[in-house]
Design a protein around this motif. Structure first.
Motif, PDB file in Angstrom:
ATOM      1  N   ASP A   1       0.677  -1.734   0.557  1.00 49.39           N
ATOM      2  CA  ASP A   1       0.119   0.200   0.110  1.00 49.39           C
ATOM      3  C   ASP A   1       1.044   1.118  -0.297  1.00 49.39           C
ATOM      4  O   ASP A   1       0.511   2.234   0.272  1.00 49.39           O
ATOM      5  CB  ASP A   1      -1.050   0.089   1.424  1.00 49.39           C
ATOM      6  CG  ASP A   1      -0.129  -0.142   2.273  1.00 49.39           C
ATOM      7  OD1 ASP A   1       0.888   0.731   2.387  1.00 49.39           O
ATOM      8  OD2 ASP A   1      -1.104  -0.180   3.538  1.00 49.39           O
ATOM      9  N   HIS A   2       2.031   0.988  -0.120  1.00 50.90           N
ATOM     10  CA  HIS A   2       3.321   1.655   0.073  1.00 50.90           C
ATOM     11  C   HIS A   2       3.253   3.322   1.561  1.00 50.90           C
ATOM     12  O   HIS A   2       3.799   4.129   0.359  1.00 50.90           O
ATOM     13  CB  HIS A   2       3.213   2.885  -1.231  1.00 50.90           C
ATOM     14  CG  HIS A   2       3.189   2.538  -2.546  1.00 50.90           C
ATOM     15  ND1 HIS A   2       3.879   1.493  -3.047  1.00 50.90           N
ATOM     16  CD2 HIS A   2       2.815   1.633  -3.776  1.00 50.90           C
ATOM     17  CE1 HIS A   2       4.880   0.833  -4.063  1.00 50.90           C
ATOM     18  NE2 HIS A   2       3.545   0.428  -4.194  1.00 50.90           N
ATOM     19  N   GLY A   3       2.382   3.259   1.851  1.00 50.54           N
ATOM     20  CA  GLY A   3       2.129   3.376   3.072  1.00 50.54           C
ATOM     21  C   GLY A   3       1.478   5.102   3.420  1.00 50.54           C
ATOM     22  O   GLY A   3       0.930   5.517   4.328  1.00 50.54           O
ATOM     23  N   PHE A   4       0.326   4.572   2.164  1.00 48.05           N
ATOM     24  CA  PHE A   4      -0.973   5.275   2.360  1.00 48.05           C
ATOM     25  C   PHE A   4      -2.037   5.066   3.908  1.00 48.05           C
ATOM     26  O   PHE A   4      -2.184   3.900   3.819  1.00 48.05           O
ATOM     27  CB  PHE A   4      -1.841   4.866   1.104  1.00 48.05           C
ATOM     28  CG  PHE A   4      -1.030   5.463   0.074  1.00 48.05           C
ATOM     29  CD1 PHE A   4      -1.400   6.610  -0.534  1.00 48.05           C
ATOM     30  CD2 PHE A   4      -0.761   4.837  -1.130  1.00 48.05           C
ATOM     31  CE1 PHE A   4      -1.049   7.455  -1.104  1.00 48.05           C
ATOM     32  CE2 PHE A   4      -0.523   5.578  -2.005  1.00 48.05           C
ATOM     33  CZ  PHE A   4      -0.247   6.889  -2.404  1.00 48.05           C
ATOM     34  N   SER A   5      -2.654   5.497   4.058  1.00 49.95           N
ATOM     35  CA  SER A   5      -3.124   5.742   5.447  1.00 49.95           C
ATOM     36  C   SER A   5      -4.593   4.584   5.691  1.00 49.95           C
ATOM     37  O   SER A   5      -4.965   4.412   4.387  1.00 49.95           O
ATOM     38  CB  SER A   5      -3.661   7.012   6.161  1.00 49.95           C
ATOM     39  OG  SER A   5      -4.801   7.293   5.311  1.00 49.95           O
ATOM     40  N   HIS A   6      -4.588   4.019   6.569  1.00 46.99           N
ATOM     41  CA  HIS A   6      -5.483   3.232   6.391  1.00 46.99           C
ATOM     42  C   HIS A   6      -7.305   3.713   6.176  1.00 46.99           C
ATOM     43  O   HIS A   6      -7.910   3.436   5.601  1.00 46.99           O
ATOM     44  CB  HIS A   6      -6.218   2.311   7.445  1.00 46.99           C
ATOM     45  CG  HIS A   6      -4.910   1.721   7.579  1.00 46.99           C
ATOM     46  ND1 HIS A   6      -5.214   0.443   7.124  1.00 46.99           N
ATOM     47  CD2 HIS A   6      -4.044   1.293   8.244  1.00 46.99           C
ATOM     48  CE1 HIS A   6      -3.033  -0.668   7.425  1.00 46.99           C
ATOM     49  NE2 HIS A   6      -3.343   0.526   8.608  1.00 46.99           N
ATOM     50  N   LYS A   7      -7.302   5.030   6.488  1.00 48.77           N
ATOM     51  CA  LYS A   7      -7.937   6.300   6.439  1.00 48.77           C
ATOM     52  C   LYS A   7      -8.185   6.226   4.464  1.00 48.77           C
ATOM     53  O   LYS A   7      -9.737   6.146   3.753  1.00 48.77           O
ATOM     54  CB  LYS A   7      -8.404   7.657   6.928  1.00 48.77           C
ATOM     55  CG  LYS A   7      -9.448   8.345   6.939  1.00 48.77           C
ATOM     56  CD  LYS A   7      -9.274   9.256   7.588  1.00 48.77           C
ATOM     57  CE  LYS A   7     -10.166  10.335   7.852  1.00 48.77           C
ATOM     58  NZ  LYS A   7     -10.317  11.529   9.146  1.00 48.77           N
ATOM     59  N   ILE A   8      -7.416   7.103   4.100  1.00 49.92           N
ATOM     60  CA  ILE A   8      -7.462   6.567   3.073  1.00 49.92           C
ATOM     61  C   ILE A   8      -8.133   5.588   1.871  1.00 49.92           C
ATOM     62  O   ILE A   8      -8.764   5.872   1.401  1.00 49.92           O
ATOM     63  CB  ILE A   8      -6.248   7.259   2.208  1.00 49.92           C
ATOM     64  CG1 ILE A   8      -6.138   8.756   2.527  1.00 49.92           C
ATOM     65  CG2 ILE A   8      -6.016   7.283   0.615  1.00 49.92           C
ATOM     66  CD1 ILE A   8      -6.840  10.303   2.526  1.00 49.92           C
TER      67      ILE A   8
END
Length: 562
Positions: A514-521
C-alpha cells in the motif's frame, strides 16, 4: 574449481598465452619507458613497475586478461610528487604507502565502485585513450625528433602538448622514419585481415612481433646500402645497459624511510591510492567487457593485488602501477586466454633488460608507433561511434563528452565528467518515466511507476492542482516499486480535499503493497462493497503514440464512480 584444475587450465592455454605475452611485452616496453620519462623518474623505474605489474599483480589478481604496469594516468601526480619531495627515494615511500592503502580498500570491499560507472563512459574512456594513442604516436611515426619522447598514451596529454606536437610533426619529417612507419602500419592492417579466421602457424605469429622485425630489418637495410640515412640515437629505443650483475642490481633503489614522517608523503600516498584504484577498476570493467568469454573479475581482489604490486614496486625502486587499458586490450586482441600471458610478459621485460638490452635498442620508435597507432584504432573504431549514435542521445552524449573531456584534461577528470553526464541522463530518464499524466476530457490518469522519489513531488503536486472541479481522477500506484513518503502525503492531501471540488478520486494499489497510504484513505476508497484500488481497467482513449511504453485500457471510469 580446485587448485589442480586451475593450474592445469592455465598451462593448457600456453599455446595462446605465450604469443600473446610477446605481443604485450612489445607494447609494454615503450610504455614503461614513456611513463617513467613523463614522470621525471629514472627510466629503469618504469621497467621495474612493468615487471611488478606483470609478475606480482598477474599472480595475485583474479583477472585473466588484465595487464598491469606503470600508471599512465598518474604521470602528472608522480612528476609533481617527485618535485615536491625533492627526492625519488622519498617518493618510493609514497608508492609503498599507497599500496598498503589499496590493500585496505580491498579488504573493506571498495571494489564495487567500478560497478557504478556507466558503460557509455567506459567505452568513451577506451575510445579517448585510442585517440590519444594515435595523436601521440604520429610524431614518432613521422620521425619528428623534436617531439616529446614518451610512447605513452597519456604522458604528453598531461603536458597539454599533444595536439601541438601532432601538427608540428608534419614540418619535421624524417624520410627513413616515415617510410618504416608507414610500411609497418600498412602491413599491420593487412596482416590483421590476412590472419582473420585463419588457423595454424600463421595465427601464432603476432603482428607486433612481425612489425618489429620489419622495422629493424628496414633500418638495417638503410644502414647497409645507404639508400637513405638510417635511424640512430633518439630515433631508436633506449634502455639502460648493465655490464655486470652488480651493475644491474644497482639499478634497483630502496625507499628513504626517513620521509615517512612528512605529512605530504601521506597526502600524496592517499591521492595515488585513490586515483590508481579508480583507474584499475575502470580498466578491469573495460577488459571484462572485451573478454570473449565474458568472465567477471573480482574487484576487491584486484585492489589487493594492485596494492601488493605497488608495495613491491616501491620497495625495489619502481613507480606506481595500475591495470592498463592499452596493454590489456593488446593482450585480448592477441588471443590471450589466461593470466599466464601477463605473468610471462613481466618475465620477458625482466629478461630483456637483463640479457638483451642491446637488441632492444635496435628497434626503431617509428615501428613501435605503428603498433600503438593500430592499437589506438582498435579502441576508437568509427563503428563504435556509429553504434552509440544508434543507441540514442542518452548513450551517445555521455560517450562523446567523456572522450572530449579526457582529451581536454586527463583521464581521471574526463571520466568524472563523463560519469556526471551519464548520471544526468539516467536521472532524467528515471524522472520522466516515474510519473506520467494523461487527460481525456474530464478524466485524468496519474500513473506512478518504478521508484517515485521526492524529486517528483513538484510535478505531481502541480498536475494535481490543475485538475478542474467535477473531474474524475485515477491515481494508479500498482506499477510503483517505491513511493516516497512526501509523494504519499501529497496524494493523501489531494484525496482529502478533493470532495470540496467535487473531484472523484480512485486510488489503485497492488493489494500487497500500500506504499504507506493511511488506512483511512484506503478505507474511503471502498464503494458498493468493492475496493476501488483493485480496479485494473481505466480510461480507454490514451493514444499509443503519447505513451509508447504503456498500454492501459481506459474504460468505464464514469460507471465506476457512480
Amino acid at each position: 574449481m580446485n587448485t589442480n584444475s586451475k593450474t592445469k587450465n592455465i598451462f593448457s592455454n600456453l599455446a595462446a598465452d605465450i604469443p600473446s605475452s610477446v605481443v604485450v611485452f612489445l607494447v609494454a616496453l615503450p610504455l614503461c619507458l614513456g611513463v617513467a620519462l613523463a614522470s621525471n623518474a629514472p627510466l629503469f623505474s618504469g621497467i621495474i613497475a612493468g615487471v611488478c605489474g606483470g609478475i606480482i599483480v598477474g599472480i595475485m589478481s583474479g583477472s585473466q586478461l588484465s595487464v598491469s604496469g606503470p600508471a599512465a594516468g598518474l604521470t602528472a601526480i608522480v612528476a609533481s610528487a617527485i618535485i615536491t619531495l625533492q627526492s625519488f627515494e622519498a617518493f618510493l615511500v609514497v608508492v609503498v604507502l599507497a599500496g598498503i592503502m589499496q590493500v585496505i580498500l580491498g579488504f573493506v570491499k571498495a571494489g564495487v565502485i567500478g560497478d557504478y560507472i556507466p558503460n557509455s563512459v567506459i567505452k568513451g574512456m577506451l575510445a579517448a585513450i585510442g585517440l590519444i594513442l594515435i595523436i601521440n604516436q604520429v610524431p614518432q611515426l613521422l620521425g619528428d625528433k623534436s617531439a616529446l619522447p614518451a610512447n605513452d598514451e597519456e604522458s604528453i596529454a598531461a603536458t597539454g602538448n599533444i595536439f601541438v606536437n601532432f601538427f608540428k610533426a608534419f614540418g619535421h619529417i624524417t624520410p627513413a622514419a616515415l617510410l618504416i612507419g608507414i610500411l609497418c602500419l600498412v602491413i599491420h592492417f593487412v596482416w590483421e585481415k590476412l590472419v582473420a579466421g585463419k588457423k595454424g602457424f600463421i595465427k601464432l605469429i603476432p603482428a607486433p612481433l612481425l612489425i618489429v622485425f620489419i622495422g629493424v630489418g628496414l633500418n638495417a637495410l638503410f644502414a647497409g646500402t645507404g639508400l637513405m640515412p638510417a635511424l640512430t640515437g633518439s630515433y631508436l629505443v633506449s634502455i639502460p645497459m648493465a655490464g655486470s650483475a652488480g651493475e644491474f642490481a644497482s639499478f634497483f633503489t630502496s625507499p628513504d624511510w626517513s620521509a615517512i614522517g612528512n605529512s605530504q608523503v601521506w597526502v600524496l600516498a592517499l591521492t595515488i591510492a585513490l586515483v590508481a584504484s579508480l583507474e584499475s577498476l575502470l580498466s578491469l570493467e573495460a577488459i571484462d567487457d572485451m573478454d570473449p568469454y565474458q568472465r567477471a573479475s573480482p574487484t576487491n581482489r584486484e585492489l589487493k593485488a594492485q596494492g601488493i604490486g605497488n608495495i613491491v614496486s616501491g620497495l625495489i625502486g619502481g613507480i606506481p602501477v595500475t591495470s592498463v587499458i592499452v596493454r590489456s586490450s593488446a593482450n585480448v586482441n592477441a588471443g590471450a586466454k589466461t593470466k599466464m600471458s601477463a605473468i610471462l610478459h613481466g618475465l620477458l621485460l625482466l629478461g630483456s633488460v637483463a640479457f638483451i638490452p642491446f637488441l632492444l635498442n635496435m628497434i626503431p620508435k617509428t615501428a613501435l608507433a605503428a603498433i600503438l597507432i593500430f592499437t589506438g584504432y582498435k579502441l576508437a573504431k568509427p563503428a563504435l561511434f556509429k553504434l552509440y549514435y544508434r543507441k540514442g542521445w542518452d548513450q551517445f552524449l555521455p560517450f562523446v563528452i567523456t572522450i572530449i573531456a579526457i582529451l581536454a584534461t586527463d583521464l581521471l577528470k574526463g571520466v568524472i565528467v563523463g560519469i556526471g553526464v551519464g548520471l544526468f541522463f539516467a536521472f532524467r530518464s528515471n524522472f520522466r518515466k516515474a510519473v506520467f499524466v494523461v487527460k481525456d476530457d474530464s478524466k485524468y490518469l496519474f500513473r506512478l511507476r518504478k521508484d517515485v522519489s521526492f524529486l517528483n513531488k513538484a510535478i505531481i503536486k502541480q498536475n494535481l492542482e490543475k485538475v478542474p472541479d467535477g473531474a474524475r481522477v485515477i491515481i494508479d500506484a500498482m506499477r510503483a516499486d517505491y513511493i516516497d513518503k512526501d509523494i504519499v502525503e501529497v496524494i493523501e492531501d489531494f484525496i482529502i480535499h478533493a470532495p470540496l471540488k467535487d473531484i472523484d478520486v480512485q486510488l489503485e494499489t497492488s493489494g500487497f503493497i500500500d506504499h504507506g497510504f493511511s488506512h483511512k484513505i484506503l478505507a474511503n476508497d471502498n464503494r458498493d462493497g468493492h475496493l476501488r484500488r483493485t480496479y485494473t481497467k481505466v480510461i480507454t482513449s490514451i493514444k499509443q503514440t503519447s505513451v509508447p511504453d504503456v498500454t492501459p485500457e481506459l474504460s468505464n471510469l464514469a460507471s465506476h464512480s457512480q
